[in-house]
Motif scaffolding. Structure first.
Motif, PDB file in Angstrom:
ATOM      1  N   LEU A   5      34.849  56.290  21.553  1.00 26.84           N
ATOM      2  CA  LEU A   5      35.439  56.519  20.233  1.00 26.84           C
ATOM      3  C   LEU A   5      36.093  57.888  20.168  1.00 26.84           C
ATOM      4  N   TYR A   6      35.414  58.879  20.643  1.00 26.23           N
ATOM      5  CA  TYR A   6      35.937  60.251  20.688  1.00 26.23           C
ATOM      6  C   TYR A   6      37.247  60.294  21.474  1.00 26.23           C
ATOM      7  N   THR A   7      37.257  59.719  22.658  1.00 27.66           N
ATOM      8  CA  THR A   7      38.455  59.715  23.495  1.00 27.66           C
ATOM      9  C   THR A   7      39.607  58.993  22.811  1.00 27.66           C
ATOM     10  N   GLN A   8      39.305  57.873  22.171  1.00 25.26           N
ATOM     11  CA  GLN A   8      40.329  57.089  21.485  1.00 25.26           C
ATOM     12  C   GLN A   8      40.968  57.886  20.350  1.00 25.26           C
ATOM     13  N   VAL A   9      40.145  58.552  19.554  1.00 24.43           N
ATOM     14  CA  VAL A   9      40.673  59.293  18.405  1.00 24.43           C
ATOM     15  C   VAL A   9      41.497  60.493  18.871  1.00 24.43           C
ATOM     16  N   VAL A  10      41.046  61.190  19.900  1.00 25.12           N
ATOM     17  CA  VAL A  10      41.838  62.304  20.447  1.00 25.12           C
ATOM     18  C   VAL A  10      43.191  61.793  20.915  1.00 25.12           C
ATOM     19  N   ARG A  11      43.194  60.675  21.607  1.00 25.73           N
ATOM     20  CA  ARG A  11      44.450  60.098  22.089  1.00 25.73           C
ATOM     21  C   ARG A  11      45.369  59.738  20.921  1.00 25.73           C
ATOM     22  N   ASP A  12      44.805  59.161  19.882  1.00 24.02           N
ATOM     23  CA  ASP A  12      45.610  58.753  18.735  1.00 24.02           C
ATOM     24  C   ASP A  12      46.217  59.954  18.002  1.00 24.02           C
ATOM     25  N   LEU A  13      45.502  61.077  17.979  1.00 26.41           N
ATOM     26  CA  LEU A  13      45.965  62.246  17.222  1.00 26.41           C
ATOM     27  C   LEU A  13      46.830  63.194  18.035  1.00 26.41           C
ATOM     28  N   THR A  14      46.821  63.059  19.354  1.00 28.41           N
ATOM     29  CA  THR A  14      47.524  64.023  20.202  1.00 28.41           C
ATOM     30  C   THR A  14      49.028  64.031  19.943  1.00 28.41           C
ATOM     31  N   GLU A  15      49.604  62.866  19.704  1.00 27.51           N
ATOM     32  CA  GLU A  15      51.057  62.797  19.505  1.00 27.51           C
ATOM     33  C   GLU A  15      51.519  63.662  18.339  1.00 27.51           C
ATOM     34  N   GLY A  16      50.708  63.737  17.299  1.00 24.03           N
ATOM     35  CA  GLY A  16      51.092  64.528  16.130  1.00 24.03           C
ATOM     36  C   GLY A  16      50.460  65.900  16.079  1.00 24.03           C
ATOM     37  N   ALA A  17      49.986  66.397  17.225  1.00 28.34           N
ATOM     38  CA  ALA A  17      49.224  67.642  17.231  1.00 28.34           C
ATOM     39  C   ALA A  17      50.060  68.874  17.550  1.00 28.34           C
ATOM     40  N   ALA A  18      51.388  68.731  17.592  1.00 27.15           N
ATOM     41  CA  ALA A  18      52.233  69.894  17.879  1.00 27.15           C
ATOM     42  C   ALA A  18      52.024  70.966  16.816  1.00 27.15           C
ATOM     43  N   ASN A  19      51.895  72.203  17.261  1.00 26.98           N
ATOM     44  CA  ASN A  19      51.642  73.330  16.367  1.00 26.98           C
ATOM     45  C   ASN A  19      52.884  74.209  16.346  1.00 26.98           C
ATOM     46  N   ARG A  20      53.648  74.114  15.269  1.00 27.70           N
ATOM     47  CA  ARG A  20      54.937  74.813  15.206  1.00 27.70           C
ATOM     48  C   ARG A  20      54.774  76.330  15.203  1.00 27.70           C
ATOM     49  N   PHE A  21      53.724  76.810  14.562  1.00 26.33           N
ATOM     50  CA  PHE A  21      53.538  78.262  14.531  1.00 26.33           C
ATOM     51  C   PHE A  21      53.206  78.805  15.920  1.00 26.33           C
ATOM     52  N   VAL A  22      52.296  78.157  16.625  1.00 27.08           N
ATOM     53  CA  VAL A  22      51.938  78.623  17.963  1.00 27.08           C
ATOM     54  C   VAL A  22      53.128  78.481  18.912  1.00 27.08           C
ATOM     55  N   ASP A  23      53.886  77.398  18.769  1.00 26.77           N
ATOM     56  CA  ASP A  23      55.113  77.262  19.570  1.00 26.77           C
ATOM     57  C   ASP A  23      56.025  78.457  19.339  1.00 26.77           C
ATOM     58  N   ARG A  24      56.188  78.837  18.078  1.00 31.36           N
ATOM     59  CA  ARG A  24      57.054  79.981  17.740  1.00 31.36           C
ATOM     60  C   ARG A  24      56.481  81.262  18.301  1.00 31.36           C
ATOM     61  N   ALA A  25      55.179  81.455  18.231  1.00 34.59           N
ATOM     62  CA  ALA A  25      54.546  82.672  18.738  1.00 34.59           C
ATOM     63  C   ALA A  25      54.707  82.792  20.248  1.00 34.59           C
ATOM     64  N   GLU A  26      54.700  81.676  20.946  1.00 30.69           N
ATOM     65  CA  GLU A  26      54.882  81.707  22.394  1.00 30.69           C
ATOM     66  C   GLU A  26      56.311  82.070  22.777  1.00 30.69           C
ATOM     67  N   ALA A  27      57.236  81.841  21.864  1.00 31.01           N
ATOM     68  CA  ALA A  27      58.646  82.113  22.158  1.00 31.01           C
ATOM     69  C   ALA A  27      59.019  83.577  21.983  1.00 31.01           C
ATOM     70  N   GLY A  28      58.246  84.334  21.230  1.00 31.60           N
ATOM     71  CA  GLY A  28      58.558  85.733  20.997  1.00 31.60           C
ATOM     72  C   GLY A  28      57.748  86.290  19.844  1.00 31.60           C
ATOM     73  N   PRO A  29      57.898  87.574  19.539  1.00 32.74           N
ATOM     74  CA  PRO A  29      57.102  88.199  18.475  1.00 32.74           C
ATOM     75  C   PRO A  29      57.299  87.504  17.131  1.00 32.74           C
ATOM     76  N   VAL A  30      56.221  87.422  16.353  1.00 32.66           N
ATOM     77  CA  VAL A  30      56.299  86.895  14.996  1.00 32.66           C
ATOM     78  C   VAL A  30      56.076  88.040  14.021  1.00 32.66           C
ATOM     79  N   ASP A  31      56.440  87.813  12.786  1.00 36.79           N
ATOM     80  CA  ASP A  31      56.349  88.850  11.772  1.00 36.79           C
ATOM     81  C   ASP A  31      54.906  89.326  11.612  1.00 36.79           C
ATOM     82  N   ILE A  32      54.733  90.623  11.439  1.00 33.42           N
ATOM     83  CA  ILE A  32      53.397  91.199  11.308  1.00 33.42           C
ATOM     84  C   ILE A  32      52.667  90.636  10.099  1.00 33.42           C
TER      85      ILE A  32
END
Length: 212
Positions: free
Chosen positions: A6-33
């Motif tokens: 059950l745990y594995t199934q739910v993780v798989r189901d949620l992974t597609e929508g798990a993109a984190n836009r803020f962390v993606d932006r932080a990895e690309a360069g400095p973010v506002d203080i």
């Protein structure tokens, strides 16, 4: 239903929508203080609330008290580490205590508090299992972004590295609790819903932060 399946199934189901836009932006360069400071302020309130929620869960489910007391202890340690990060981005103890939280960023602790009072074993266990994996991944990536683009030291990012992996023994203990709940008749669909909502509130926290 087998808890791990059950745990594995739910993780798989949620992974597609798990993109984190803020962390993606932080990895690309400095973010506002200001965004970095808001993380500290929001997390201060979250950590304080979650410590109480875990203590309540320990009282509600005595057979799993060691699991929840360990998590509560971890929140206390995280609060100490958070002060190192907060100081690095210019926030002292008084500013943390006086920070005005944003409603969109505080859904997670409210959901956990609801689960602590009313959730079944399966709902609590599955929500925590699923969320800890996603949260830990975000924290590990964000810690590296802070090192790379903001020159923060290992001590200053230790709040995030602390959460980048689950506590020792957590997964096995939480899976045992989940299996106990399922075997006792806890609603499987309700557990899935609790996990989905937890992940939604997790992403809402990051989405509430400015990315400019």
């Amino acid at each position: 239903m087998d808890a791990r399946k059950l745990y594995t199934q739910v993780v798989r189901d949620l992974t597609e929508g798990a993109a984190n836009r803020f962390v993606d932006r932080a990895e690309a360069g400095p973010v506002d203080i200001e965004a970095l400071r808001r993380i500290a302020g929001e997390e201060y309130r979250i950590i304080c609330a979650d410590e109480r929620s875990f203590a309540l869960l320990a009282a509600r489910f005595p057979d799993s008290a060691p699991l929840f007391l360990a998590l509560a202890s971890g929140e206390a340690r995280a609060l100490e580490l958070l002060t190192l990060y907060a100081e690095a981005v210019g926030m002292g103890a008084a500013e943390l205590r006086g920070y005005p939280p944003v409603a969109a960023a505080q859904g997670y602790p409210h959901h956990l508090a609801w689960l602590a009072q009313f959730g079944s074993r399966a709902e609590v266990a599955l929500a925590l299992l699923v969320n800890f994996g996603f949260w830990g991944g975000y924290c590990g990536r964000f810690a590296q972004a802070l090192r790379t683009h903001h020159d923060l030291t290992e001590d200053q990012v230790s709040f995030f590295t602390f959460f980048s992996a689950p506590p020792p023994g957590f997964e096995d203990a939480a899976l045992t609790l989940l299996q106990t709940g399922l075997d006792g008749g806890d609603d499987q669909e309700g557990a899935k819903t609790a996990a989905r909502l937890m992940q939604s509130y997790e992403l809402a926290f990051w989405d509430a932060l400015p990315t400019s």
